[in-house]
Design an enzyme around this catalytic site. Structure first.
Site, mmCIF file in Angstrom:
data_model
loop_
_atom_site.group_PDB
_atom_site.id
_atom_site.type_symbol
_atom_site.label_atom_id
_atom_site.label_comp_id
_atom_site.label_asym_id
_atom_site.label_seq_id
_atom_site.Cartn_x
_atom_site.Cartn_y
_atom_site.Cartn_z
ATOM 1 C CG ASP A 32 5.568 3.967 1.942
ATOM 2 O OD1 ASP A 32 5.538 4.694 2.957
ATOM 3 O OD2 ASP A 32 4.616 3.857 1.162
ATOM 4 C CE LYS A 71 -1.148 7.137 6.682
ATOM 5 N NZ LYS A 71 -0.808 6.019 5.820
ATOM 6 C CG PHE A 96 -1.844 1.280 1.116
ATOM 7 C CD1 PHE A 96 -3.008 1.264 0.349
ATOM 8 C CD2 PHE A 96 -1.486 2.480 1.726
ATOM 9 C CE1 PHE A 96 -3.797 2.394 0.213
ATOM 10 C CE2 PHE A 96 -2.276 3.620 1.598
ATOM 11 C CZ PHE A 96 -3.436 3.577 0.838
HETATM 12 C C1 PLP Z 1 -0.978 6.087 4.363
HETATM 13 C C2 PLP Z 1 0.119 5.537 3.544
HETATM 14 C C3 PLP Z 1 0.470 6.124 2.309
HETATM 15 C C4 PLP Z 1 -0.321 7.240 1.674
HETATM 16 O O1 PLP Z 1 -0.377 8.383 2.443
HETATM 17 P P1 PLP Z 1 -1.522 9.488 2.130
HETATM 18 O O2 PLP Z 1 -1.146 10.638 3.007
HETATM 19 O O3 PLP Z 1 -2.821 8.863 2.513
HETATM 20 O O4 PLP Z 1 -1.434 9.798 0.682
HETATM 21 C C5 PLP Z 1 1.554 5.598 1.642
HETATM 22 N N1 PLP Z 1 2.255 4.573 2.137
HETATM 23 C C6 PLP Z 1 1.951 3.978 3.310
HETATM 24 C C7 PLP Z 1 2.776 2.856 3.815
HETATM 25 C C8 PLP Z 1 0.864 4.432 4.054
HETATM 26 O O5 PLP Z 1 0.540 3.838 5.196
#
Ligand code: PLP
Length: 400
Positions: free
Chosen positions: A225, A254, A140
């Site tokens: 990520d 985040k 994701f």
């Molecule tokens: C939440 C998330 C994203 C995307 O972040 P947004 O601010 O919602 O665009 C990307 N990678 C990971 C691992 C995430 O948990």
């Protein structure tokens, strides 16, 4: 207005791209949130780890208000007095050389893909339009067309094509398969240290270490990520530290703002960032002084208030406590720090119904896929509060 009226308006006027629990919140403090009827809940999701520092952390709030009274946005056409300090502090904290600030997590992912592609053509010598990025199944990374194009989740992809080419998908957790997938045109390997949305999937011990070595040997950029796993969530500032490695590029977002504001960043330990020249990438709000002031304080309280260490200690306590709960419904319990997944057997009837029952007991959490609940409270939670959580989980799993 009452709960049902708020829900009615949302359902009538809003796009139905989410299926939230039917709780309407209007206040938060630390690990607690309150709904419009005055009921109090313990937040075990932390807005997908965006409020690691707890809701409405007073120091971040003060920094945000103070900056909002001074200057909020200059665009990058001009400089501002917060950006350099943000760079300095985040580089020192994460041992990075360069930073590129964006807003959402998905934008950070898009940014890093552009950067490694350009690096591939300019530095590695990949032929024009041939660059390849390897990603993992069940990843994701966000919701843009390019990102959902390399998702393996049907509901994320279906109906949204055509997609951006240039991605190759391999299974998560097997370094040997990465080695086999790399070609001379591979520029990057994009991976989550722990797959959060997939249901807290933890790779085998030493996976990242092996992956790092394979990337180095093949002149491929390792992109972690850490938008969900980073900033204390797993009991380390960055989850890569569990494997004792440093990625070439790291994505954070985040909790970078403690939930006050969308702030994300690409952190770089390599020559990659230097390939981007003026006019080749940007964002009107990226690196704005309000975002930088908020992020600086969000990082400061995370470190100074010992939240990272607390996540490690409380995570272990939480995980051990969950494992004490005996229930024939539970297939597996796994986690690192305060990122914990509880997987039900499919006969249990779906995680959603348990989330609804937990909500009635004052505990907010969210299912991920059909059979998994993720527990990820703010990193300021203490033992007594975890006991309180465990008691409720045990009660609900035992059918009361
Ligand atoms: C939440 C998330 C994203 C995307 O972040 P947004 O601010 O919602 O665009 C990307 N990678 C990971 C691992 C995430 O948990």
């Amino acid at each position: 207005m009452e709960t049902q009226q708020y829900i009615h308006i949302e359902d009538q006027l809003g796009a139905h791209n989410y299926k939230p629990l039917d709780v309407v919140l209007n206040r938060g403090k630390g690990i607690w949130v309150w709904d419009v009827e005055g009921r109090k809940y313990l937040d075990c999701l932390s807005s997908y780890s965006a409020v690691n520092q707890g809701h409405c952390h007073p120091e971040i709030q003060r920094a945000m208000v103070a900056q909002a009274e001074k200057l909020t946005l200059t665009s990058r056409a001009f400089r501002n007095d917060q950006l350099g300090l943000f760079y300095q502090e985040i580089c020192e904290l994460t041992n990075s050389h360069k930073v590129l600030p964006m807003n959402s997590g998905a934008e950070a992912v898009e940014t890093v893909i552009k950067a490694v592609r350009k690096w591939g053509y300019q530095i590695k010598g990949v032929p024009e339009s041939q660059a390849e990025v390897i990603v993992c199944a069940n990843n994701f990374h966000g919701r843009t067309i390019t990102i959902v194009g390399f998702s393996t989740d049907e509901s994320s992809r279906e109906g949204f094509g055509p997609f951006t080419p240039g991605f190759k998908i391999i299974p998560f957790g097997d370094a040997k398969l990465l080695k086999e997938a790399i070609t001379p045109n591979t520029v990057g390997f994009l991976v989550e240290p722990i797959q959060g949305e997939a249901g807290v999937i933890i790779p085998p011990e030493g996976y990242l270490k092996e992956v790092k070595q394979i990337c180095r040997q093949n002149n491929v950029m390792l992109i972690l990520d850490e938008i969900q796993t980073g900033l204390g969530r797993t009991g380390k500032l960055l989850a890569e530290e569990h494997d004792g490695i440093e990625a070439d590029l790291t994505l954070i977002g985040k909790a970078l703002s403690g939930g006050f504001y969308p702030v994300s960043a690409v952190l770089s330990n390599s020559e990659v960032m230097d390939v981007l020249k003026p006019g080749e990438h940007g964002s009107t709000f990226g690196g704005n002084p309000l975002a930088c002031a908020v992020a600086r304080t969000a990082l400061k309280v995370l470190v100074e208030e010992g939240m990272i260490e607390n996540a490690a200690l409380m995570g272990t306590y939480f995980l051990e406590g969950l494992k004490q709960i005996k229930s024939p419904l539970i297939k597996e319990i796994r986690g690192k720090g305060l990122l914990i997944g509880l997987e039900f057997f499919s006969e249990a009837g779906g995680a959603r119904s348990y989330c609804e029952k937990l909500m009635e007991k004052g505990l907010l959490c969210k299912e991920t896929h059909d059979n998994i609940i993720r527990f990820a409270p703010p990193l300021v939670i203490v033992k007594d509060e975890i006991d309180w959580v465990l008691e409720r989980i045990a009660t609900v799993l035992n059918g009361d």
